[in-house]
Design a protein around this motif. Structure first.
Motif, PDB file in Angstrom:
ATOM      1  N   ILE A 113       0.838  -1.205   0.000  1.00 24.49           N
ATOM      2  CA  ILE A 113       0.000   0.000   0.000  1.00 24.49           C
ATOM      3  C   ILE A 113       0.871   1.253   0.000  1.00 24.49           C
ATOM      4  O   ILE A 113       1.839   1.341   0.751  1.00 24.49           O
ATOM      5  CB  ILE A 113      -0.952   0.001   1.229  1.00 24.49           C
ATOM      6  N   THR A 114       0.512   2.202  -0.855  1.00 22.04           N
ATOM      7  CA  THR A 114       1.186   3.495  -0.843  1.00 22.04           C
ATOM      8  C   THR A 114       0.157   4.586  -1.120  1.00 22.04           C
ATOM      9  O   THR A 114      -1.043   4.316  -1.227  1.00 22.04           O
ATOM     10  CB  THR A 114       2.358   3.516  -1.859  1.00 22.04           C
ATOM     11  N   ASN A 115       0.626   5.831  -1.212  1.00 26.55           N
ATOM     12  CA  ASN A 115      -0.277   6.948  -1.535  1.00 26.55           C
ATOM     13  C   ASN A 115       0.557   8.143  -1.978  1.00 26.55           C
ATOM     14  O   ASN A 115       1.777   8.018  -2.109  1.00 26.55           O
ATOM     15  CB  ASN A 115      -1.164   7.296  -0.323  1.00 26.55           C
ATOM     16  N   ASP A 116      -0.100   9.271  -2.216  1.00 30.92           N
ATOM     17  CA  ASP A 116       0.682  10.467  -2.537  1.00 30.92           C
ATOM     18  C   ASP A 116       0.458  11.597  -1.539  1.00 30.92           C
ATOM     19  O   ASP A 116       1.087  12.649  -1.655  1.00 30.92           O
ATOM     20  CB  ASP A 116       0.460  10.937  -3.977  1.00 30.92           C
ATOM     21  N   ASP A 117      -0.426  11.392  -0.583  1.00 38.25           N
ATOM     22  CA  ASP A 117      -0.652  12.424   0.435  1.00 38.25           C
ATOM     23  C   ASP A 117       0.310  12.266   1.607  1.00 38.25           C
ATOM     24  O   ASP A 117       0.340  13.101   2.515  1.00 38.25           O
ATOM     25  CB  ASP A 117      -2.102  12.354   0.957  1.00 38.25           C
ATOM     26  N   GLY A 118       1.084  11.176   1.583  1.00 40.53           N
ATOM     27  CA  GLY A 118       2.058  10.946   2.647  1.00 40.53           C
ATOM     28  C   GLY A 118       1.489  10.075   3.756  1.00 40.53           C
ATOM     29  O   GLY A 118       0.270   9.968   3.946  1.00 40.53           O
ATOM     30  N   LEU A 119       2.409   9.463   4.507  1.00 43.35           N
ATOM     31  CA  LEU A 119       2.058   8.495   5.545  1.00 43.35           C
ATOM     32  C   LEU A 119       1.103   9.055   6.586  1.00 43.35           C
ATOM     33  O   LEU A 119       0.321   8.321   7.199  1.00 43.35           O
ATOM     34  CB  LEU A 119       3.328   8.066   6.277  1.00 43.35           C
ATOM     35  N   ILE A 120       1.174  10.365   6.806  1.00 42.00           N
ATOM     36  CA  ILE A 120       0.428  10.987   7.890  1.00 42.00           C
ATOM     37  C   ILE A 120      -1.050  11.196   7.546  1.00 42.00           C
ATOM     38  O   ILE A 120      -1.877  11.461   8.414  1.00 42.00           O
ATOM     39  CB  ILE A 120       1.127  12.330   8.251  1.00 42.00           C
ATOM     40  N   ALA A 121      -1.391  11.061   6.259  1.00 38.70           N
ATOM     41  CA  ALA A 121      -2.758  11.357   5.813  1.00 38.70           C
ATOM     42  C   ALA A 121      -3.756  10.332   6.357  1.00 38.70           C
ATOM     43  O   ALA A 121      -3.449   9.146   6.499  1.00 38.70           O
ATOM     44  CB  ALA A 121      -2.811  11.378   4.290  1.00 38.70           C
ATOM     45  N   LYS A 122      -4.959  10.800   6.619  1.00 41.77           N
ATOM     46  CA  LYS A 122      -6.012   9.908   7.107  1.00 41.77           C
ATOM     47  C   LYS A 122      -6.350   8.828   6.069  1.00 41.77           C
ATOM     48  O   LYS A 122      -6.604   7.672   6.417  1.00 41.77           O
ATOM     49  CB  LYS A 122      -7.270  10.732   7.423  1.00 41.77           C
ATOM     50  N   GLY A 123      -6.324   9.204   4.791  1.00 44.94           N
ATOM     51  CA  GLY A 123      -6.755   8.294   3.721  1.00 44.94           C
ATOM     52  C   GLY A 123      -6.012   6.973   3.692  1.00 44.94           C
ATOM     53  O   GLY A 123      -6.613   5.918   3.460  1.00 44.94           O
ATOM     54  N   ILE A 124      -4.711   6.992   3.937  1.00 46.89           N
ATOM     55  CA  ILE A 124      -3.954   5.739   3.866  1.00 46.89           C
ATOM     56  C   ILE A 124      -4.233   4.864   5.093  1.00 46.89           C
ATOM     57  O   ILE A 124      -4.321   3.643   4.985  1.00 46.89           O
ATOM     58  CB  ILE A 124      -2.440   5.985   3.637  1.00 46.89           C
ATOM     59  N   SER A 125      -4.453   5.487   6.237  1.00 45.81           N
ATOM     60  CA  SER A 125      -4.828   4.706   7.435  1.00 45.81           C
ATOM     61  C   SER A 125      -6.166   4.024   7.225  1.00 45.81           C
ATOM     62  O   SER A 125      -6.363   2.874   7.605  1.00 45.81           O
ATOM     63  CB  SER A 125      -4.975   5.606   8.662  1.00 45.81           C
ATOM     64  N   GLU A 126      -7.088   4.762   6.625  1.00 44.43           N
ATOM     65  CA  GLU A 126      -8.408   4.205   6.365  1.00 44.43           C
ATOM     66  C   GLU A 126      -8.320   3.040   5.383  1.00 44.43           C
ATOM     67  O   GLU A 126      -8.980   2.016   5.555  1.00 44.43           O
ATOM     68  CB  GLU A 126      -9.340   5.293   5.827  1.00 44.43           C
ATOM     69  N   LEU A 127      -7.482   3.193   4.360  1.00 44.78           N
ATOM     70  CA  LEU A 127      -7.314   2.110   3.379  1.00 44.78           C
ATOM     71  C   LEU A 127      -6.763   0.854   4.064  1.00 44.78           C
ATOM     72  O   LEU A 127      -7.277  -0.256   3.850  1.00 44.78           O
ATOM     73  CB  LEU A 127      -6.387   2.576   2.245  1.00 44.78           C
ATOM     74  N   VAL A 128      -5.744   1.046   4.902  1.00 47.44           N
ATOM     75  CA  VAL A 128      -5.183  -0.096   5.641  1.00 47.44           C
ATOM     76  C   VAL A 128      -6.274  -0.752   6.487  1.00 47.44           C
ATOM     77  O   VAL A 128      -6.429  -1.978   6.490  1.00 47.44           O
ATOM     78  CB  VAL A 128      -3.995   0.355   6.522  1.00 47.44           C
ATOM     79  N   LYS A 129      -7.064   0.063   7.161  1.00 41.75           N
ATOM     80  CA  LYS A 129      -8.138  -0.465   8.010  1.00 41.75           C
ATOM     81  C   LYS A 129      -9.134  -1.295   7.187  1.00 41.75           C
ATOM     82  O   LYS A 129      -9.507  -2.405   7.574  1.00 41.75           O
ATOM     83  CB  LYS A 129      -8.863   0.715   8.690  1.00 41.75           C
ATOM     84  N   PHE A 130      -9.519  -0.765   6.025  1.00 43.03           N
ATOM     85  CA  PHE A 130     -10.537  -1.443   5.209  1.00 43.03           C
ATOM     86  C   PHE A 130     -10.058  -2.802   4.683  1.00 43.03           C
ATOM     87  O   PHE A 130     -10.843  -3.724   4.529  1.00 43.03           O
ATOM     88  CB  PHE A 130     -10.958  -0.567   4.015  1.00 43.03           C
ATOM     89  N   VAL A 131      -8.776  -2.918   4.333  1.00 41.90           N
ATOM     90  CA  VAL A 131      -8.332  -4.134   3.649  1.00 41.90           C
ATOM     91  C   VAL A 131      -7.463  -5.047   4.521  1.00 41.90           C
ATOM     92  O   VAL A 131      -7.062  -6.125   4.076  1.00 41.90           O
ATOM     93  CB  VAL A 131      -7.569  -3.822   2.331  1.00 41.90           C
TER      94      VAL A 131
END
Lengths: 263, 263
Positions: free
Chosen positions: B10-28
């Motif tokens: 999993i990666t993103n472009d908003d950076g590790l601190i962004a809520k979106g990547i935490s939510e993605l990890v949680k969902f999957v």
């Protein structure tokens, strides 16, 4: 200033100081009114990136008859966007990018700042061509490709290009180019992409590196093959990336998901 | 560690601190072994850019059962490349990117760092999905899209995707999503892209800005339309950008050039 002469916007990703962009200007200068808006420093591998966290600045640094030059603090895409919205008083008739010092064939189209600028123009329905030479040397010899660059530029000024299609044109490092081939984007991928550069107490530092390994299948039609065999490779490139063919199959898969949802 | 569980990068472009990547990890997280390799700071608008002028660094910052997290100094594409070549001991079964705070539909696919990572995986024939929510807010509510993210991830783990095709999945900012639509990349372009921010003695400074103006034609099938009408938009996306249709016409045009050359 007459509006009968085509307005040609030129940019690149190696920066204003690179030999390749001067050579491009030289090759096409007789064909139109030239405006150069190019990065103030090298921006290799910048793809379609945008500058969003700081302001972008431009400055006119030269104005001759038929040639005006601006340097810009942004990426190649920023250069095209700024030219269109803050510098030029009308849309250019053609955008040219390059000549890049290095190969932009195959999957490199995605990473290439040269092609980033071309894609930006194409998305806005401005005909655009990216030119590259498979030679990273600062003093590379662009002369053998000169006549092809001029002829292809004339061809596109005369005939245009389909909406949302641009050209990715790459030349081999040879003294005599055998001719031009219309190609397909080579399939394959990069290997050995990282070169370790450990420092004391931390080995997790790496330099970008690597070499491209083309797939065998369909290889003879690929831009990669053409270049390896002494031809200039013209890859017509779509900015609409939709996979229309897979869309139907995906439709059934997704419909299946929704039905399970309702159970 | 069992190799029977799918390995999901999993990666993103908003950076590790962004809520979106935490939510993605949680969902999957229940669906596999999760390794996160994400930028240490926001990288919006980084497209497929690479870091070539300085070394790229990564560091493990968390290791739990089924979840390992690394921060990386590079772009989203660098993250995928580093993960594959320097961090993971085998290729991931799936790459997920996001959830982006902001719309990546239409032409944004070219500028998007979220999709840059997805394209990087896809070029290397690893199934990959980019997820985005049309809400730039740092505290955006990702909950309504959660079940769709999970179901689409399961679908791709089960069925794979065609070689060189990835998914660009965008969700509207609504409390209840109406369902999913398989879409086409919206045609159109950005307008008012620059906001002047003049300083004393120099007015040529601009902030990136603007709004997307879709073309009317074919609009109902576009990802842009689906989002505006409350649907999640799945745009199957090709990394082979060759315009096969135009290639033949271009062949005759180019052959014409060569004949003139020989006269």
């Amino acid at each position: 200033m007459s509006h009968n002469k085509p307005l040609i916007l030129i940019t690149n990703d190696d920066g204003l100081i690179a030999k390749g962009i001067s050579e491009l200007v030289k090759f096409v200068r007789p064909l139109g009114e030239i405006v150069v808006v190019a990065p103030d420093a090298p921006r290799s591998g910048s793809g379609c990136s945008l500058t969003v966290t700081q302001p972008v600045h431009f400055k006119m640094i030269r104005k001759d008859v038929g040639l005006t030059v601006y340097r810009c603090s942004g990426s190649p895409v920023d250069c095209v966007k700024l030219a269109r919205h803050a510098i030029l008083d009308r849309d250019p008739d053609l955008v040219l990018s390059g000549i890049n010092h290095g190969d932009n064939s195959g999957v490199n189209v995605h990473y290439s700042g040269t092609m980033g600028a071309v894609i930006e123009a194409c998305v806005n329905r401005i005909p655009a061509i990216g030119f590259s030479l498979c030679d990273h040397d600062q003093g590379a010899d662009f002369e053998p490709m000169g006549k092809y660059v001029r002829e292809l530029t004339k061809m596109v000024l005369l005939n245009g290009l389909p909406d949302y299609t641009c050209l990715n044109v790459n030349f081999p490092k040879v003294e005599e180019i055998k001719g031009l081939k219309v190609c397909q984007q080579a399939r394959g991928s990069w290997s050995n992409e990282w070169e370790p550069c450990p420092r004391s107490f931390d080995e997790n530092y790496y330099w970008m590196s690597g070499s491209f390994v083309p797939l065998k299948k369909g290889h003879e039609k690929s831009d990669n093959w053409a270049l390896a065999n002494g031809y200039g490779a013209i890859t017509p490139t779509l900015v609409d990336m939709t996979d229309y063919k897979f869309a139907k199959e995906l439709d059934s898969l997704v419909a299946g998901l929704l039905m399970e949802d309702e159970e």
